[in-house]
Design a protein around this motif. Sequence first.
Motif, short mmCIF file in Angstrom:
data_model
loop_
_atom_site.label_atom_id
_atom_site.label_comp_id
_atom_site.label_asym_id
_atom_site.label_seq_id
_atom_site.Cartn_x
_atom_site.Cartn_y
_atom_site.Cartn_z
N ILE B 102 0.85 -1.19 0.00
CA ILE B 102 0.00 0.00 0.00
C ILE B 102 0.89 1.24 0.00
O ILE B 102 1.71 1.44 0.91
CB ILE B 102 -0.94 0.00 1.22
CG1 ILE B 102 -1.85 -1.22 1.16
CG2 ILE B 102 -1.78 1.28 1.24
CD1 ILE B 102 -2.80 -1.35 2.31
N GLU B 103 0.75 2.04 -1.04
CA GLU B 103 1.57 3.24 -1.18
C GLU B 103 0.94 4.40 -0.39
O GLU B 103 -0.27 4.44 -0.18
CB GLU B 103 1.68 3.65 -2.66
CG GLU B 103 2.18 2.56 -3.59
CD GLU B 103 3.66 2.25 -3.44
OE1 GLU B 103 4.35 3.01 -2.73
OE2 GLU B 103 4.11 1.24 -4.00
N SER B 104 1.79 5.35 0.00
CA SER B 104 1.32 6.51 0.76
C SER B 104 0.57 7.48 -0.16
O SER B 104 0.88 7.61 -1.34
CB SER B 104 2.50 7.25 1.37
OG SER B 104 3.25 6.36 2.14
N ASN B 174 -0.90 7.05 5.36
CA ASN B 174 -0.25 5.76 5.12
C ASN B 174 -1.19 4.58 5.38
O ASN B 174 -2.14 4.70 6.16
CB ASN B 174 0.98 5.63 6.02
CG ASN B 174 2.00 6.72 5.73
OD1 ASN B 174 2.16 7.13 4.58
ND2 ASN B 174 2.64 7.22 6.75
N ASP B 175 -0.90 3.49 4.72
CA ASP B 175 -1.61 2.22 4.92
C ASP B 175 -3.10 2.31 4.62
O ASP B 175 -3.90 1.62 5.23
CB ASP B 175 -1.38 1.74 6.37
CG ASP B 175 -1.52 0.23 6.48
OD1 ASP B 175 -1.08 -0.46 5.55
OD2 ASP B 175 -2.08 -0.25 7.47
N VAL B 176 -3.46 3.21 3.70
CA VAL B 176 -4.88 3.31 3.32
C VAL B 176 -5.10 2.59 1.99
O VAL B 176 -4.70 3.06 0.93
CB VAL B 176 -5.31 4.80 3.19
CG1 VAL B 176 -6.77 4.88 2.76
CG2 VAL B 176 -5.11 5.51 4.51
N GLY B 177 -5.71 1.43 2.09
CA GLY B 177 -6.06 0.65 0.90
C GLY B 177 -7.55 0.34 0.96
O GLY B 177 -8.14 0.33 2.04
N LEU B 178 -8.15 0.09 -0.19
CA LEU B 178 -9.61 -0.11 -0.23
C LEU B 178 -10.05 -1.32 0.58
O LEU B 178 -11.06 -1.28 1.29
CB LEU B 178 -10.07 -0.22 -1.68
CG LEU B 178 -10.70 1.03 -2.29
CD1 LEU B 178 -12.00 1.38 -1.54
CD2 LEU B 178 -9.79 2.25 -2.22
N GLY B 449 0.25 -0.38 -11.19
CA GLY B 449 0.40 -1.40 -10.15
C GLY B 449 -0.43 -1.07 -8.91
O GLY B 449 -1.29 -1.85 -8.50
N PRO B 450 -0.22 0.11 -8.31
CA PRO B 450 -0.97 0.45 -7.10
C PRO B 450 -2.50 0.48 -7.32
O PRO B 450 -3.25 0.12 -6.43
CB PRO B 450 -0.46 1.85 -6.75
CG PRO B 450 0.91 1.89 -7.32
CD PRO B 450 0.86 1.08 -8.58
N ALA B 451 -2.94 0.90 -8.49
CA ALA B 451 -4.40 0.92 -8.74
C ALA B 451 -4.94 -0.51 -8.70
O ALA B 451 -6.03 -0.75 -8.18
CB ALA B 451 -4.69 1.56 -10.10
N ALA B 452 -4.15 -1.46 -9.23
CA ALA B 452 -4.58 -2.86 -9.19
C ALA B 452 -4.53 -3.42 -7.77
O ALA B 452 -5.27 -4.32 -7.42
CB ALA B 452 -3.69 -3.70 -10.10
N PHE B 453 -3.65 -2.86 -6.92
CA PHE B 453 -3.51 -3.29 -5.54
C PHE B 453 -4.55 -2.64 -4.62
O PHE B 453 -4.46 -2.77 -3.41
CB PHE B 453 -2.12 -2.92 -5.01
CG PHE B 453 -1.04 -3.90 -5.35
CD1 PHE B 453 -0.96 -5.12 -4.70
CD2 PHE B 453 -0.09 -3.61 -6.31
CE1 PHE B 453 0.04 -6.02 -5.00
CE2 PHE B 453 0.92 -4.51 -6.62
CZ PHE B 453 0.99 -5.72 -5.96
N GLY B 454 -5.48 -1.89 -5.19
CA GLY B 454 -6.50 -1.25 -4.35
C GLY B 454 -5.99 -0.03 -3.61
O GLY B 454 -6.47 0.31 -2.54
N ASN B 455 -4.99 0.64 -4.20
CA ASN B 455 -4.41 1.84 -3.55
C ASN B 455 -5.07 3.11 -4.07
O ASN B 455 -4.93 3.43 -5.26
CB ASN B 455 -2.92 1.96 -3.87
CG ASN B 455 -2.05 0.95 -3.15
OD1 ASN B 455 -0.86 1.17 -3.00
ND2 ASN B 455 -2.63 -0.15 -2.71
#
Lengths: 81, 495
Positions: B102-104, B174-178, B449-455
Amino acid sequence: MKFNKLEDGKYELDVTGYVCPHPQLYTLKCMEKLEDGMELDVLIDNPSSVESVTQACNGKGYAILEKANPKAGVTALKIQK
Amino acid sequence: MADAIASSRHKIYAIGVLGFVAILSVLYYFSAPVYIYIIAYMWFGFIFGILQQYGRFCFASAFRDLIMVKVPRMFVGIIIGLIMLSIVNSYIVSVYPDKYIIESIGFHGLLGGLIFGIGMVFAGGCATGSLYKTGEGNMISFAVLMSLAFSQAIFQATAFDWFSRHFIQGKTLNDVGLTKLLFGGIGNHAAKYSFWQHLVGDTLVNAVLVGLLLLIGVYIFVVRKPFLKRRARQIAVTAGATADGGTAKTGFKDELAGFWSMISASRRTSIAAILIGIVAGAQIFSLAWLQNHYNFTNFGQVLAGKPAVGAPLPNGSKVSPTVPSSWPGTHAAYPDVSHNNTVFDPGYWYITTQEAMFGGWVLRHIGFSMSNNSYFGMDNGLPNPWLSPALLLSIGLILGAAFKSLTAREFKWKFPHSKAQWAYAVGGGTLMGIGARIGLGCNIGAFYGPAAFGNPSAWVFFVGLFLGAAISARYINFFANRKMASDDMDFDIKL
């Protein structure tokens, strides 16, 4: 990029040597200059521009009358407005 | 006749490219079996190159062509690819929770995206687009890549730590993912989720829902009006009205037909997008499997000959202290590997950092101090290019695109032939490099990448990309209009 009149109602555009976005941009701007029924022969050596021009023509209702590869890496399109 | 000879020559070159990659793979493997890890990077790059060249897959095109020539095919392709990657990814992170990244979220994403977006339109291709176009023989794109490499290396060695202290550290969410937002666990880095939870949070909400909203927006603002106009005329003609005068009313069915025509407009882009999404997922899975198998969490440990004892492997077991016999006997030391015995080894499709490392490696070898910073010194090291895993992916991508363009008779050497072309390439590449480092990634590393990871961070970068692309597109369009302002139907424009 050279835009020349071949004969009445027929023009040619050579955008070889150029990369995105210039080939698709100038091709479509030239098409805008033409009147309905006129034709434009375009030479492009940037594959992604060929895809974009094809899609833009479909969207605008221009007909692609011919598509050929006169030599490796070069695509010739004949487009009618 | 000459055409047939040229055609068979292209095929021979294509076989030569394929043979080169195959021989290189064998040499790496017999040098040390663990090098199958970087061989895998190279072959995945090779497949990406084939698919990108086939689909003309370029993020610059997605934004620029949408804005400048109203062509949504690549924008659609990106969303399709994103959804595919996200589905595969949801499965992978449920099996290998350690790969859930999860990216910032912060201002740096917006600013980086903006600068990168401006650069990619001027450069004529995004970071990964420039790689595949280089494979087509386009040396203008190669100039873009070199500018991207050296601008990043110089920025990281001089200004990044200052920028990070003032604009990133302590200023991000930080650490905010869907998935975490929906199912709890924000702040808990050990939280694990099932495939279905990832599928709902990462895929359905962050990729499908947001992607669908964007596609509806593109349909309404770009495709709808001209499509319905043509449709109304077709209906009128079918109904017997004159082709030039008649129009008819359109309804919801026609709206759906219009939306579908937008989705299916470019078959090759859609096919490439689906396959790229699947291959990108397969790459994550394969590399994680190889890390488990060869007892390392970062390839730098292999180069240094020092296992990160006790560190968690992707499958949850711990790195053992035993150095496998498959590792090479040579032991790289700082600054070839970082202080932490790491090199850049993202484990998924990534583009810009490896070019920065190449730039840094060259500058180091001509005498510049490049490792006195967190980027090279603590994280990525400066390994030899032939032992830099992700750089092998980039090289593989160029070669894959060369292979595909040669087989399709689309390969053509093309060099910058004017000052303006150099300016677009070097200026665009430099802006992309700086934007990528400010945004902590490029169109792939900070968005795809991050969009696919739910970021959600990916969509912040995306907004920046769009705004940046719009600024450049406006400038180039203005410039083109001025060049063509004459009423004269003949022109000869040199850029």
